[in-house]
Design a protein around this motif. Structure first.
Motif, PDB file in Angstrom:
ATOM      1  N   GLN A 116      34.481  43.622  50.114  1.00 57.38           N
ATOM      2  CA  GLN A 116      35.110  42.584  49.215  1.00 57.38           C
ATOM      3  C   GLN A 116      34.714  42.685  47.919  1.00 57.38           C
ATOM      4  O   GLN A 116      34.701  41.789  46.731  1.00 57.38           O
ATOM      5  CB  GLN A 116      34.239  41.059  49.559  1.00 57.38           C
ATOM      6  CG  GLN A 116      34.555  40.571  51.275  1.00 57.38           C
ATOM      7  CD  GLN A 116      34.174  39.412  51.491  1.00 57.38           C
ATOM      8  OE1 GLN A 116      33.969  38.531  50.730  1.00 57.38           O
ATOM      9  NE2 GLN A 116      33.961  39.008  52.534  1.00 57.38           N
ATOM     10  N   THR A 165      39.090  43.934  45.423  1.00 55.64           N
ATOM     11  CA  THR A 165      39.067  42.950  46.651  1.00 55.64           C
ATOM     12  C   THR A 165      38.683  41.595  46.500  1.00 55.64           C
ATOM     13  O   THR A 165      38.947  40.955  47.324  1.00 55.64           O
ATOM     14  CB  THR A 165      38.848  43.803  47.957  1.00 55.64           C
ATOM     15  OG1 THR A 165      37.311  44.345  47.591  1.00 55.64           O
ATOM     16  CG2 THR A 165      39.647  45.036  48.231  1.00 55.64           C
ATOM     17  N   SER A 166      37.755  41.569  45.479  1.00 55.07           N
ATOM     18  CA  SER A 166      37.240  40.056  45.477  1.00 55.07           C
ATOM     19  C   SER A 166      38.276  39.179  45.014  1.00 55.07           C
ATOM     20  O   SER A 166      37.960  37.921  45.084  1.00 55.07           O
ATOM     21  CB  SER A 166      35.912  40.260  44.574  1.00 55.07           C
ATOM     22  OG  SER A 166      36.319  40.517  43.325  1.00 55.07           O
ATOM     23  N   ASP A 200      40.767  37.911  52.795  1.00 55.65           N
ATOM     24  CA  ASP A 200      40.205  39.170  52.856  1.00 55.65           C
ATOM     25  C   ASP A 200      40.641  39.736  54.204  1.00 55.65           C
ATOM     26  O   ASP A 200      41.658  39.172  54.912  1.00 55.65           O
ATOM     27  CB  ASP A 200      38.836  38.604  52.783  1.00 55.65           C
ATOM     28  CG  ASP A 200      38.310  37.885  54.131  1.00 55.65           C
ATOM     29  OD1 ASP A 200      38.778  37.864  55.049  1.00 55.65           O
ATOM     30  OD2 ASP A 200      37.145  37.378  53.759  1.00 55.65           O
TER      31      ASP A 200
END
Length: 203
Positions: free
Chosen positions: A127, A145-146, A151
């Motif tokens: 993440q 990706t945060s 997710d």
């Protein structure tokens, strides 16, 4: 194998294309003929005058599963890579304006270049993965990706309700802002952190 792709997964990209934010992942498919491997060149198709690059983190599915619960979803991918979801934006806009499906704008031959994959165990935090795209040495897209609305585990759990995941399937997880037109002669390089995993030209 199949390619499952997620759209509208980064807020700034949704805003730049003036799309609506979805309450669930937006899912579309590409056939295996869309794959472009081994840094092979992408040949610009004649049917579009506005091919856009969309750099994305790609998951490689490692075992079969369906109706996967989110808490177990991490068991279903063991490698991560980077790819480009090429989009014929002019065709897509025409199809969307008429309320028609837009596979011809997303699923055409060579529209899914993929680079080398690395074991997920080498990723400290899924993440918090930085990735970026250079075109002719200039930074065009960067993401982390945060910033994803959904997710990896949410994506796998969701799509497995509709499609049985099989070993070798690829999941494109969405693109950050900064998409733009590519031209013949462009040189594209895509990175996860500082590791270059994809390097090819437009012909």
């Amino acid at each position: 194998m199949k390619i499952i792709a997620i759209g509208r997964n980064y807020t700034e990209h949704i805003e730049e294309l003036k799309n609506e934010r979805s309450d669930a992942p937006v899912v579309f498919l590409k056939p295996d003929t869309a794959l472009l491997k081994n840094n092979a060149p992408f040949y610009h198709p004649d049917f579009s005058e506005n091919i856009h690059h969309e750099v994305e983190i790609v998951l490689k599915v490692c075992k079969e599963g369906k109706h996967i619960k989110k808490e177990f979803a991490s068991r279903y991918f063991d490698e991560i890579g980077i790819g480009i979801d090429f989009t014929a934006r002019d065709l897509q806009d025409k199809c969307k304006a008429k309320g028609l499906p837009w596979e011809i704008a997303k699923a055409f031959n060579g529209s899914a270049p993929i680079g080398q994959f690395i074991p997920i165990k080498e990723i400290r935090d899924t993440q918090n993965i930085n990735f970026h795209l250079l075109i002719n040495g200039e930074l065009k897209q960067k993401g982390n990706t945060s910033m994803m609305l959904f997710d990896f585990e949410t994506i796998i759990a969701y799509v497995s309700n509709f499609f049985t995941l099989k070993k070798g399937d690829l999941i494109f997880t969405g693109t950050p802002a900064g998409v733009s037109k590519v031209d013949i002669g462009d040189h594209l390089e895509a990175f996860i952190e500082d590791q270059k995993l994809l390097d090819f030209e437009i012909k």
